[in-house]
Design an enzyme around this catalytic site. Structure first.
Site, short mmCIF file in Angstrom:
data_model
loop_
_atom_site.label_atom_id
_atom_site.label_comp_id
_atom_site.label_asym_id
_atom_site.label_seq_id
_atom_site.Cartn_x
_atom_site.Cartn_y
_atom_site.Cartn_z
N CYS A 111 117.51 63.57 25.01
CA CYS A 111 116.46 63.89 24.10
C CYS A 111 116.23 65.29 24.11
CB CYS A 111 115.33 63.09 24.88
SG CYS A 111 115.53 61.42 24.79
N HIS A 248 108.69 66.06 21.57
CA HIS A 248 109.98 64.73 21.71
C HIS A 248 108.94 63.51 21.61
CE1 HIS A 248 112.65 61.95 22.37
NE2 HIS A 248 112.54 61.64 23.70
N ASN A 278 111.55 56.33 19.40
CA ASN A 278 112.44 57.39 20.29
C ASN A 278 113.61 57.48 19.63
OD1 ASN A 278 113.68 59.11 21.90
ND2 ASN A 278 112.60 58.17 23.83
#
Length: 321
Positions: A111, A248, A278
């Site tokens: 990520c 994020h 996500n």
């Protein structure tokens, strides 16, 4: 010279799986997922691949930048879900776009991947080695999750975002801070396929994405504010001088906790997690590109981008739009 963003693009799979759909295939509910994560739906790849999503987002970013594919010197794709073990997704995107003069390679920092890519691009531009760089974050995480494990599969989605950066005397990336802690790799991981050589008797299947949610949460709410503060110190500005913080998109509660620790209002932390979930390395560039498309970013705006993920890895950068 600084690395300045001059074009962005994003691409999502056509199929939208909302929380009500997930409740038909596992024991969960829209209320349970939304309350704990802020996610209402996610896009899942069917015909799309990591490569096709990456190429789609990259093509849009190129068009927005006004550059032609052959003007790109460097092409980096941040991903943990490449369609092929080799070649890299970047090489396949290069072929799709016709970016014949670009050096192409992938970055695997989960990520945090897009932040690592920005850091790399900025270094190449500052050194004078390359002038025009195309960065892509692309994932099809739906192929890595165990769809019987409601603690993880409800969190993730597929998609891609991209940005074109070029050398500029003013604006662009002004400060960065990235880091990693490999001693904690098991907190968030996905095992690859086992060795298939003739002397190996036991051959396990490739693993699914595994996550210790509580450990990731504690890591994120502590490390992300520290990383942002380090980058802001390098840039010589305070949190109050930042127009917005693009984090994020992992969990709404994490973003809210970071805002609280930085003592900044939540409205300075835009979110699209409710619509995209996500998307790992694609998370930040999708959010950035959507805000750009919506006209929410203006010349002179000071932005902070920050991400965290498996590795464990983290990063932040300060840039002037």
């Amino acid at each position: 010279m600084n690395a300045k963003i001059i074009g962005t693009g994003w691409e999502l799979p056509a199929y939208e799986a909302d929380n009500d759909y997930l409740s038909t295939i596992m024991e969960t509910s829209d209320e349970w997922i939304t309350e704990r994560t802020g996610i209402r739906k996610r896009h899942l790849a069917k015909e799309e691949t990591t490569t096709s999503l990456a190429a789609g987002a990259a093509g849009k970013a190129l068009k927005a930048s006004g550059l032609k594919a052959e003007q790109i010197d460097l092409l980096i794709v941040a991903t943990i879900t490449s369609d092929t073990e080799t070649p890299s997704t970047a090489c396949r995107v290069q072929a799709e776009l016709g970016a014949v003069n670009a050096v192409a390679f992938d970055i695997n920092a989960a990520c945090s991947g897009f932040l690592y890519a920005i850091h790399t691009a900025d270094a190449f531009i500052k050194s004078g080695i390359y002038k025009n760089v195309l960065l892509v974050g692309a994932e099809t995480l739906s192929k890595l999750v165990d769809w019987t494990d409601r603690s993880t599969c409800v969190l993730f989605g597929d998609g891609a975002g991209a940005a074109v950066l070029t050398a500029a005397e003013q604006g662009g990336v002004t400060a960065q801070a990235i880091g990693s802690d490999g001693s904690r790799w098991e907190v968030l991981s996905c095992m690859g396929r086992s060795n298939h050589n003739p002397i190996c008797q036991e051959q396990a299947e490739a693993g699914f994405l595994q996550m210790n949610g509580q450990e990731v949460f504690k890591f994120a709410i502590k490390t992300v504010p520290q990383c942002i503060e380090e980058a802001l110190k390098q840039a010589g500005i305070s949190p109050e001088e930042v127009t917005c913080f693009l984090l994020h998109q992992a969990n709404k509660r994490i973003i809210q906790s970071v805002a609280k620790r930085l003592k900044q209002p939540e409205d300075k932390f835009p979110m699209n997690i409710d619509q995209c979930a996500n998307t790992s390395a694609a998370s930040l560039p999708i959010l950035l590109a959507q805000m750009d498309e919506q006209g929410r970013l203006h010349p002179g705006d000071r932005l902070v981008l920050s991400g965290f993920g498996a590795g464990l890895t983290w990063g932040a950068c300060v840039l002037e739009w």
